[in-house]
Design an enzyme around this catalytic site. Structure first.
Site, PDB file in Angstrom:
ATOM      1  N   SER A  17     -71.403  -6.001 -41.970  1.00 45.31           N
ATOM      2  CA  SER A  17     -72.227  -5.312 -43.261  1.00 45.31           C
ATOM      3  C   SER A  17     -71.388  -5.217 -44.360  1.00 45.31           C
ATOM      4  CB  SER A  17     -72.171  -3.699 -42.613  1.00 45.31           C
ATOM      5  OG  SER A  17     -73.120  -3.770 -41.541  1.00 45.31           O
ATOM      6  N   ASN A  20     -73.539 -16.422 -43.538  1.00 46.45           N
ATOM      7  CA  ASN A  20     -74.241 -16.738 -42.465  1.00 46.45           C
ATOM      8  C   ASN A  20     -75.704 -16.194 -42.542  1.00 46.45           C
ATOM      9  OD1 ASN A  20     -75.416 -17.025 -39.796  1.00 46.45           O
ATOM     10  ND2 ASN A  20     -74.351 -15.023 -38.915  1.00 46.45           N
ATOM     11  N   TRP A  21     -76.544 -17.340 -42.855  1.00 40.88           N
ATOM     12  CA  TRP A  21     -78.176 -16.839 -42.887  1.00 40.88           C
ATOM     13  C   TRP A  21     -78.752 -16.586 -41.859  1.00 40.88           C
ATOM     14  CZ3 TRP A  21     -79.818 -21.174 -47.121  1.00 40.88           C
ATOM     15  CH2 TRP A  21     -79.319 -20.931 -48.191  1.00 40.88           C
ATOM     16  N   LYS A  22     -78.040 -16.873 -40.577  1.00 38.94           N
ATOM     17  CA  LYS A  22     -78.978 -16.419 -39.496  1.00 38.94           C
ATOM     18  C   LYS A  22     -80.518 -17.168 -39.440  1.00 38.94           C
ATOM     19  CE  LYS A  22     -76.667 -11.957 -39.501  1.00 38.94           C
ATOM     20  NZ  LYS A  22     -76.425 -10.688 -38.688  1.00 38.94           N
ATOM     21  N   GLU A  57     -65.540  -9.469 -35.961  1.00 35.13           N
ATOM     22  CA  GLU A  57     -67.079  -8.887 -36.047  1.00 35.13           C
ATOM     23  C   GLU A  57     -67.340  -8.039 -35.264  1.00 35.13           C
ATOM     24  OE1 GLU A  57     -69.263 -11.502 -39.028  1.00 35.13           O
ATOM     25  OE2 GLU A  57     -69.868 -12.291 -36.817  1.00 35.13           O
ATOM     26  N   HIS A 104     -70.844 -16.210 -32.131  1.00 34.16           N
ATOM     27  CA  HIS A 104     -71.338 -15.133 -33.043  1.00 34.16           C
ATOM     28  C   HIS A 104     -71.725 -14.222 -32.060  1.00 34.16           C
ATOM     29  CE1 HIS A 104     -73.899 -12.515 -35.553  1.00 34.16           C
ATOM     30  NE2 HIS A 104     -73.050 -13.311 -36.540  1.00 34.16           N
ATOM     31  N   GLY A 114     -74.894  -5.923 -39.025  1.00 39.93           N
ATOM     32  CA  GLY A 114     -76.460  -5.831 -39.355  1.00 39.93           C
ATOM     33  C   GLY A 114     -76.822  -4.199 -39.217  1.00 39.93           C
ATOM     34  N   GLY A 149     -73.306 -11.596 -43.446  1.00 40.70           N
ATOM     35  CA  GLY A 149     -74.983 -11.791 -42.925  1.00 40.70           C
ATOM     36  C   GLY A 149     -75.611 -11.480 -43.985  1.00 40.70           C
ATOM     37  N   GLY A 150     -76.263 -10.174 -43.952  1.00 37.05           N
ATOM     38  CA  GLY A 150     -77.558  -9.756 -44.803  1.00 37.05           C
ATOM     39  C   GLY A 150     -77.102 -10.131 -46.183  1.00 37.05           C
ATOM     40  N   GLU A 193     -74.364 -12.491 -31.776  1.00 35.56           N
ATOM     41  CA  GLU A 193     -75.924 -12.724 -31.611  1.00 35.56           C
ATOM     42  C   GLU A 193     -75.917 -13.780 -30.580  1.00 35.56           C
ATOM     43  OE1 GLU A 193     -77.293 -12.829 -35.518  1.00 35.56           O
ATOM     44  OE2 GLU A 193     -76.603 -10.577 -35.755  1.00 35.56           O
TER      45      GLU A 193
HETATM   46  C1  PEP Z   1     -72.766 -11.686 -39.288  1.00 38.55           C
HETATM   47  O1  PEP Z   1     -73.898 -12.150 -39.168  1.00 38.55           O
HETATM   48  O2  PEP Z   1     -71.955 -12.314 -39.064  1.00 38.55           O
HETATM   49  C2  PEP Z   1     -72.873 -10.586 -40.034  1.00 38.55           C
HETATM   50  C3  PEP Z   1     -71.455  -9.978 -40.289  1.00 38.55           C
HETATM   51  O3  PEP Z   1     -73.770  -9.861 -40.355  1.00 38.55           O
HETATM   52  P1  PEP Z   1     -74.223  -8.464 -41.412  1.00 38.55           P
HETATM   53  O4  PEP Z   1     -72.973  -8.954 -42.599  1.00 38.55           O
HETATM   54  O5  PEP Z   1     -75.492  -8.690 -41.902  1.00 38.55           O
HETATM   55  O6  PEP Z   1     -73.557  -7.405 -40.715  1.00 38.55           O
END
Ligand code: PEP
Length: 259
Positions: free
Chosen positions: A213, A9-11, A167, A95, A173, A234-235, A97
């Site tokens: 993470s 997930n590039w956000k 999640e 999500h 993040g 994500g990241g 966010e």
């Molecule tokens: C996400 O955006 O779904 C996520 C899990 O982010 P991260 O891996 O950066 O915690």
């Protein structure tokens, strides 16, 4: 047997040239990977480029969100038909966010999920508790509510197109990954919730991803747990080398979890 899936997930990251550069670096690294499905969710503006770059590879493209209406006066929104037309096979829905910053509710998750399935997309539906909810001992209750209201009104054939992503909001993040044990416990709980609604056989067939993470250092330990069927990343999905190394996690190994 549930087929694992690793989804990135590039956000709100990456322009079109950055998207092309990412795929140029990723594809040679993963061309021999056969053990899992792979998906990448770029921002809307980079979907067309990502679809072009991923054409003929094993990477499917996902949106990060979708609207439930077919079309209309909804400034800023994108429909299922538009995503399918752009070459998307998946969309993320609910999500944290979106829930935290953009008023996503269990009710809109339900509407979006049903629209996505009806329109031919696969849906990665996110659930997970906040730190306050976990500390108050409400994690299981919150996730039960999110699953029941968000994806509790589907048919068995719809469910083959649903992937649940657990999640925990406190792990997204933040660099603070749930331990494989904590994650596995909640994955088993989600499977019990799905079994309560849809029966054990259906729940057994559904894929449940962990997100929060995930990194090359902790993916193998997470994937060693029976109820963890993949990861939403994500990241660490923004860098092709780190995403490739997550995709190529060590199978059959439990290794210590990384920081
Ligand atoms: C996400 O955006 O779904 C996520 C899990 O982010 P991260 O891996 O950066 O915690």
């Amino acid at each position: 047997m549930r087929r694992p899936i690793i989804a990135g997930n590039w956000k709100m990251f990456k322009t079109v040239p950055e998207t092309r550069a990412f795929f140029d670096a990723l594809i040679p690294e993963i061309q021999n990977v056969e053990h899992c499905d792979i998906a990448v969710a770029p921002p809307f503006t980079a979907i067309a480029a990502a679809v072009e770059e991923a054409d003929g590879t094993r990477v499917a493209i996902s949106a990060q969100d979708v609207h439930w209406k077919a079309e209309g006066a909804f400034t800023g929104e994108v429909s299922v038909k538009m995503l399918v037309d752009s070459g998307c096979e998946y969309t993320i829905i609910g999500h944290s966010e979106r829930r935290q910053f953009f008023s996503e509710t269990d009710e809109t998750v339900d509407l979006k999920t049903r629209a996505a399935i009806a329109g031919g997309l696969n849906a990665i539906v996110c659930v997970g508790e906040t730190l306050t909810e976990r500390d108050a001992g409400q994690a299981a209750e919150v996730v039960r509510r999110q699953v029941t209201r968000g994806i509790g009104q589907l048919t068995s054939s719809d469910l083959s197109r649903i992937i649940v992503a657990y999640e925990p909001v406190w792990a997204i993040g933040t660099g603070r990954t749930a331990t494989p044990e904590v994650a596995a416990e909640m994955h088993a709980e989600i499977r019990r919730i799905l079994a309560d609604i849809y029966g054990a056989a259906t729940a057994d067939g559904m894929r449940i991803l962990y997100g929060g993470s995930v990194k090359p250092e902790n993916i193998s330990a997470l994937m060693s747990k029976e109820d963890i069927d993949g990861a939403l990343v994500g990241g660490a999905s923004l860098d092709p080398a780190s995403f490739a190394s997550i995709i190529k996690y060590e199978r059959g190994a439990g290794g210590p979890i990384g920081g």
